[in-house]
Each structure stands twice: as C-alpha cells, then as structure tokens.
Design an enzyme around this catalytic site. Sequence first.
Site, PDB file in Angstrom:
ATOM      1  N   ASP A  13       0.853  -1.005   0.100  1.00 41.17           N
ATOM      2  CA  ASP A  13      -0.132   0.069  -0.108  1.00 41.17           C
ATOM      3  C   ASP A  13       0.860   1.184  -0.006  1.00 41.17           C
ATOM      4  O   ASP A  13       2.126   0.956   0.352  1.00 41.17           O
ATOM      5  CB  ASP A  13      -1.042   0.018   1.233  1.00 41.17           C
ATOM      6  CG  ASP A  13      -1.816   1.079   1.307  1.00 41.17           C
ATOM      7  OD1 ASP A  13      -2.393   1.371   0.255  1.00 41.17           O
ATOM      8  OD2 ASP A  13      -1.937   1.836   2.482  1.00 41.17           O
TER       9      ASP A  13
ATOM     10  N   ASP B 280      -0.384   5.217   0.943  1.00 41.19           N
ATOM     11  CA  ASP B 280      -0.638   6.220   2.082  1.00 41.19           C
ATOM     12  C   ASP B 280      -0.402   5.515   3.540  1.00 41.19           C
ATOM     13  O   ASP B 280      -1.484   4.719   3.544  1.00 41.19           O
ATOM     14  CB  ASP B 280      -2.031   6.620   1.823  1.00 41.19           C
ATOM     15  CG  ASP B 280      -1.959   7.460   0.428  1.00 41.19           C
ATOM     16  OD1 ASP B 280      -1.326   8.472   0.344  1.00 41.19           O
ATOM     17  OD2 ASP B 280      -2.871   7.203  -0.603  1.00 41.19           O
TER      18      ASP B 280
END
Length: 224
Positions: A14, A16
């Site tokens: 991922d 953020d």
Amino acid sequence: MRALPTNTEAVVFDCDGLLVDTEACWTVAETAVFAAHGHSFGHEQKALVIGRTVEAAAEAMAEYFGRPGAGTELAAELLDRVRKELARGAAALPGAAELVRACRAAVPVAVASNSPRELLDAALESAGLAEYFTHTFAADEVRSPKPAPDPYLTACEALGAAPGRSVAFEDSATGISSARAAGLYVAVVPSLPGADLDHDWLGAGLDDAELLDWAGRLGYDSVV
C-alpha cells in the site's frame, strides 16, 4: 495467525500511511472538510475514512454530516485539499526505502493504492520511492478499489505471481480486507494506534529488524 513465507513470489505495498507519511496530509484535509461543515474531527471520524478512496471517504462524510447526495461535492472538496497538502511534500516512513530495496532485490514488487493516480504519483515522487517501482496501481485504474480484491489481483497478475504466494503490506482495515479477499498473506503496520487488525505479521514500523531479516531471506522455502 500465519507467518510470512520466504518463498514469496511477489510483494505488494500500500502507499498512504504505509510507505509514505501522507496520512498527516489526509488528516489535515479531512479535518478542514469536517470543520467547514460544522463537525470536529478525531479518532472516531478518522476511522470512518482511513484507507478509503476519495469517493468512498466523501460518501462516508456525507452520511456522517446528514447530507445524503453530497458525496460528489465533498469528494471534490477533499481532493482539492489533499492535493494542496501533498504539494508541500511528504516523506517516506521509517524503513520504507530499505525494505522496498531489500524485497525488490529478490522478488518483483508493486504498489496497490486506493488513491487516484494523481495523488499516488505525487506521494511516491515526494518520498523518493517512485524509482523503485515499475508497477503501481491506483484506485481509478482498477474495476473496483479496496476493499474489493481487484487492486491486489491486478498487481499479482502484472507481476506474474500467484496471490497465495504473495505478501501484501497494509495499514488499514480497508486494505487488509482487499488483500485477504485476493488471497495474499498480510503484513500490517497500523496507521491508527490501538486498531485491532487482521494480520499474519504485525509490527510498529517497516524498520522492524524482523522484516529486514525476512526480506533478506526471500527465495527460501521457509517462514518467519
């Protein structure tokens, strides 16, 4: 609880709040949107929106504000505020660059994000991580974003890896649900302290020595 396999075929991250410290940018933007509509913003409100796409976060806001149908308007407002915050710059989180380099030395790596392409590119460039990834997938480039499995299935397909022999790194329940639905192992570094999250490996940061040891042994038929 399973362990992380070292016979992994691919690692998908991922972005953020996991690789890049953008959650501060998002929190500033989200706080401003909530304030503009007469609401305070704290841990409870953050939990409503963390890990979601801009559109899904805006719909959650609209429901919370008691303004059904205002999702599109709120999404535009949120996107504009996040864009301005990201323009100030965002740093890689501790250990992110080192772990990504260690993983990509052994297996293919990718990013699967719930941000739109514009914000994903800005975050990776700002943090100096863009050069490490030849494959990145944004929320507006898959059929269904997280928590649907599409981002991780798309990434694994592009990398030529079986999802069941791949590892996802996540920080939110939304992303974990996506990775689980796709069949990946899941390593978790929570963005929200105290969150009770499903995981195969759980740690306080990507700079955990155990992770670097695992990455250094990728390609061997064992687990950590």
